[in-house]
Enzyme design. Sequence first.
Site, PDB file in Angstrom:
ATOM      1  N   ASP A   1       0.826  -1.207   0.000  1.00  0.00           N
ATOM      2  CA  ASP A   1       0.000   0.000   0.000  1.00  0.00           C
ATOM      3  C   ASP A   1       0.862   1.258   0.000  1.00  0.00           C
ATOM      4  OD1 ASP A   1      -2.378   1.418  -0.013  1.00  0.00           O
ATOM      5  OD2 ASP A   1      -3.232   0.342   1.692  1.00  0.00           O
TER       6      ASP A   1
ATOM      7  N   ASP B   1     -10.781   2.290  -3.471  1.00  0.00           N
ATOM      8  CA  ASP B   1     -11.366   1.890  -2.189  1.00  0.00           C
ATOM      9  C   ASP B   1     -12.891   1.888  -2.255  1.00  0.00           C
ATOM     10  OD1 ASP B   1      -8.983   1.477  -0.923  1.00  0.00           O
ATOM     11  OD2 ASP B   1      -8.930   3.404   0.099  1.00  0.00           O
TER      12      ASP B   1
END
Length: 715
Positions: free
Chosen positions: A459, A528
């Site tokens: 990430d 997301d």
Amino acid sequence: MKRLLLILLVSLTGVARAQTRNEFVIETKNVHLVLSVGANQKLYQSYLGPKLTDAAEYTKLQPEHEAYVPAGTDNLFEPAIRVTHNDGNPSLDLRYASSRTEKQENVTTSHITLKDPKYPVEVTLHFSAYFQEDVIKTWTEIRHQEKKPVVLTQYASAMLHFDAPQYYLTQFHGDWAEEMRMEESKLTNGTKVLDSKLGSRANMYQTPVFFLSKNKLADETTGEVLAGTLAWTGNFRFAFDMDEKQSLRIVAGMNPYASEYKLPRNETLTTPAFIFTYSTQGKGTASRNFHLWGRNYGILDGNESRYTLLNNWEATYFDFNEMKLANLFEDAATLGVDLFLLDDGWFANKYPRNSDGAGLGDWQENKEKLPNGIGHLIKEAESKGVKFGIWLEPEMVNPKSELYEKHPDWILKLPNREEHLYRNQLILDLVNPKVQDFVYEVVDKLLTKHPNIAYIKWDNNRMMTNAYSPYLKENQSHLYIEYTRSLYKVLDRLRKKYPHLPIMLCSGGGGRTDYGALPYFTSFWPSDNTDGVERIFIQWGYSYFFPSIALSSHVTSWGKQSLKFRTDVAMMGKLGFDQEIDKWTKDELAFSQQAVRNYKQLSEIIWKGDHYRLLSPYEGNRAAVMYVAPAKDKAVLYSFNLHTRFNETMFPVTLQGLDPQKKYRIEETNLFPGTKSNFAANGKTFSGDYLMKIGLPISPDAAALTSHIYVLTAE
């Protein structure tokens, strides 16, 4: 009479030069890019478009556009390169010097070197033509022999030229949770720029991809269009510069914003590759070219299989322990997925990672949550028949961490200014070799200690602000470029030791989606935002440039659609789940188990089939796509009703990519327990010719937020 004879001789000499000039034909299956050396020894772009049968006819063209235009002499428009020499001269004059070509099976690479006749500066243009994929990759190398560093303030990877009455640009922009919003507009005179200045998470607002349509706006099946992208995980810039004669030049490369580059003698600045394809049959053909190239060359193990998985993030967030995770391992096994992914929150002790405000940088197991460590979790997962994966964000640091306390000089932050936090974190100075070693060792030590880790989610949750590298000292303008290069150095080291470990590229969603990073990663996280309707739009946008095998698509609790709708959407990419399975009903569990089985049966077609976008969500209340196996013996067709109106009329949809001579049996799959297909054609057989000319009523009713998946099998 003598003067007339002299004019005639000069004219004849000009004709001879035109006929014998150096010509470079960059060739793919259907496209030619032609470069030629003029009488003045400058390199010109003669042609870019569908290939002529007789390449010798390109000599009839009169080249007008210098292929890689430098600044400082007679150029009045956007340059490809700008250099300031040791004596302060801010000009460059590039003349043809040499060339060579090499061929390896499907790929032919041409190298053309240009030199300045007055200064010891040379520029080499590289063109790799991928014949079967109809894709061209081009990049530039800049070097010099001046005594001191020269200063580069522009350094494009590519410059392409077009002449047409009008042009249309398709671009993709957005923000967190609203990535890849498509926008189309007509280009006007002047310069249109798409760029990023975000550094580490460069694609957050603009994704480095575009379509350029000539003459008219291309659609899926018609129109002349160039699709382009930059293989770079840092700041990019695309400039579309139209002059007073409607001539357009595209200048593509790293963004020179705040990136004046001092190039030392004998060193080379190598720009990232600009990758493009050219289609005379609309965006669909261009997309399929990119998909094939991406699987073969652009994505790590792009033709290999992928894991289905269960992620714990939405089930637990930061609040978990070994018992909770053991229960989730059991859920993963029950669901039938291949792997369990442990997300954020598993690390740090002095400043435990119980929120996003602490712990980043301290990569040891949290003793309170995981007293028996990662090794115990791996064994527990494997005892259930499930592989184990883990989340990392190794480039970042929280101020509330031991790493920050021990190495304040390892952080990107401005002197004499307040820190600017985003998601409560800062960025490590990856340009520093010690930091590169640290980031490498975070991953390497974890994998060395636990070799059965089968998957990593990498990430990156913030962009660069107030950025200053203590390591670079007086060369701060190199930061944006060197950070990305340093990231690639770390990834190179990791891939040499772990060449095939699946790693998902994540960046708070689509903050990093490019072919510079994807050679190191097996998939990326598009957004997301996993709301089913929103994901149709987001995945639609990404599908123009990236094959479905690269798009990680999870079923989550976002959105008010049914579980079936959200699952059907996720089954268009690399399927995963991020849910509290123990809260599902018996029917929801049974449906999801069957969906996983269906997906595993169909995944080869979804991942590697030819992708056709049939109904655009941008043009109505429905969306439809299909994937056709290369042998055309099987296909998967998706139909989604979005926010349809009451009793809205649903017209039949004509399919694409089938064999007109074959007969296809059509069956609906992925039905919810206790329901039957109301598709009138279910179980019936049609010719490919019929399906592509007359079509099917693939939305049996007009109900909003409903979905259908059909399997077509040749008989």
